[in-house]
Design a protein around this motif. Sequence first.
Motif, short mmCIF file in Angstrom:
data_model
loop_
_atom_site.label_atom_id
_atom_site.label_comp_id
_atom_site.label_asym_id
_atom_site.label_seq_id
_atom_site.Cartn_x
_atom_site.Cartn_y
_atom_site.Cartn_z
N PHE A 1 55.36 70.65 -54.60
CA PHE A 1 55.96 71.03 -53.43
C PHE A 1 54.43 71.92 -52.39
N HIS A 2 55.20 72.06 -50.82
CA HIS A 2 54.10 72.59 -50.23
C HIS A 2 54.63 73.72 -49.27
N VAL A 3 53.55 74.64 -49.67
CA VAL A 3 54.11 76.00 -49.12
C VAL A 3 53.65 76.35 -47.60
N ASP B 1 46.46 70.93 -44.88
CA ASP B 1 47.59 70.04 -44.45
C ASP B 1 48.33 69.38 -45.49
N PRO B 2 49.52 69.11 -45.30
CA PRO B 2 50.01 68.31 -46.78
C PRO B 2 49.85 67.12 -46.75
N MET B 3 49.33 66.50 -45.78
CA MET B 3 48.85 65.35 -45.72
C MET B 3 48.34 64.49 -46.78
N LYS B 4 47.12 65.97 -46.62
CA LYS B 4 45.32 65.55 -47.14
C LYS B 4 45.66 64.98 -48.55
N TYR B 5 46.47 65.62 -49.46
CA TYR B 5 47.00 65.01 -50.83
C TYR B 5 48.24 64.81 -51.56
N THR B 6 49.36 65.26 -50.62
CA THR B 6 50.80 64.17 -50.80
C THR B 6 50.52 63.62 -51.57
N ALA B 7 50.39 62.12 -50.75
CA ALA B 7 50.40 61.15 -51.24
C ALA B 7 50.00 61.16 -53.11
N LEU C 1 58.40 76.64 -39.31
CA LEU C 1 58.96 75.67 -38.78
C LEU C 1 58.48 73.73 -39.22
N ALA C 2 57.30 74.02 -38.45
CA ALA C 2 56.48 73.15 -38.03
C ALA C 2 55.69 72.80 -39.38
N GLY C 3 55.33 73.45 -39.70
CA GLY C 3 54.60 73.60 -41.15
C GLY C 3 55.51 72.60 -42.50
N ALA C 4 56.73 73.44 -42.30
CA ALA C 4 57.81 72.19 -43.08
C ALA C 4 57.83 70.75 -42.55
N LEU C 5 58.02 70.61 -41.23
CA LEU C 5 58.69 69.87 -41.22
C LEU C 5 57.34 68.48 -41.18
N ARG C 6 56.04 68.85 -41.13
CA ARG C 6 54.75 67.98 -41.38
C ARG C 6 54.64 67.81 -42.96
N ALA C 7 55.36 68.28 -43.86
CA ALA C 7 55.37 68.47 -45.32
C ALA C 7 55.59 67.25 -46.01
N VAL C 8 57.57 67.53 -44.63
CA VAL C 8 58.85 66.89 -45.33
C VAL C 8 57.71 65.20 -45.11
N GLU C 9 57.25 64.76 -43.66
CA GLU C 9 57.09 64.29 -43.22
C GLU C 9 55.76 63.40 -44.46
N ALA D 1 44.96 75.46 -53.50
CA ALA D 1 44.66 75.94 -52.44
C ALA D 1 43.55 75.27 -51.76
N GLN D 2 44.04 74.58 -50.75
CA GLN D 2 42.95 73.61 -50.50
C GLN D 2 42.09 74.59 -49.54
#
Length: 310
Positions: A116-118, A100-106, A122-130, A73-74
Amino acid sequence: MAIRTRITELLGIEKPIIQAAMGWIARAQLSSAVSNAGGMGIIETSSGELDAVRGEIIKMRMLTDKPFGVNVAQAFVRDPEIIRFVIDQGVKFVTTSAGDPMKYTAMLKDAGLTVFHVVPNLAGALRAVEAGVDGLIVEGGEGGGFKNPKDVSTMVLVPQVVEAVDVPVVAAGGIMDGRTMAAAFALGAEGVLMGTRILSSAESPVHDNWKRAIVEADATDTVFLNRKGPGPALRALRTERTARLAAEGSPNIFGEFADTQRVYFAGDLEAGIALTGQVAGRIHDVKPVAQIFDETMREYEAVTAGLPRG
């Protein structure tokens, strides 16, 4: 009955049910019951008590040989060392949230973890997929806990996200049985997340006062707090205190959680905020997690078999 989806295949679980990562609550006692019942138990980090979390992960390995995960939980655990901590514990599945999913996913993916990101929109979903996540937990505004102030219902949000992404989706918010799981699958989800239903289970460590309040609640007995900020919005059980907060607001919503231990484990529901979803209005008893899951699967089968066909 077994249901095979991309969620069950990715996570190695028997039932496509994930447990919400509830602060202080999602620990080995409850999460091992979820994993042993065929779902995905999750250990929380939002309490910030990482030494305790490390101990809970050790307990999990003593209590279950089934898969389990950890939530990062960031907003509550800001030290980047949390990622090294999770990796060092040998965890294979992580949900990330409140950031932000960009912070730790990689970093997590490079270490071989499934992520998986919560997301609340829709905007959050697209960023998480990115960012490269393996799946999404798509959380409608009717669920308990911290929320986007611009809330969207599960019925609207899940199909909107499913239509826009290729990764598997877990539906969250308003899910507590086979009927709601069938609805989530009809919307395009391949798994569900349960929070309030598992919060009120026999294995849940929270005080009976909270469980009894859920069992006695109507669907209108929650409040949506802090919509105008500062800080996150959230959905909680309606009490005199939270009704006042809903009407008057709070300059420091996080400060309202100072007496969390009294609320959660001493049963003083007026001492703070008891995070609870609208689905409390459909929960009428306290049952073991395994019974909840078995009944969910049987009802899912009955509901889907009984749907009208042309």
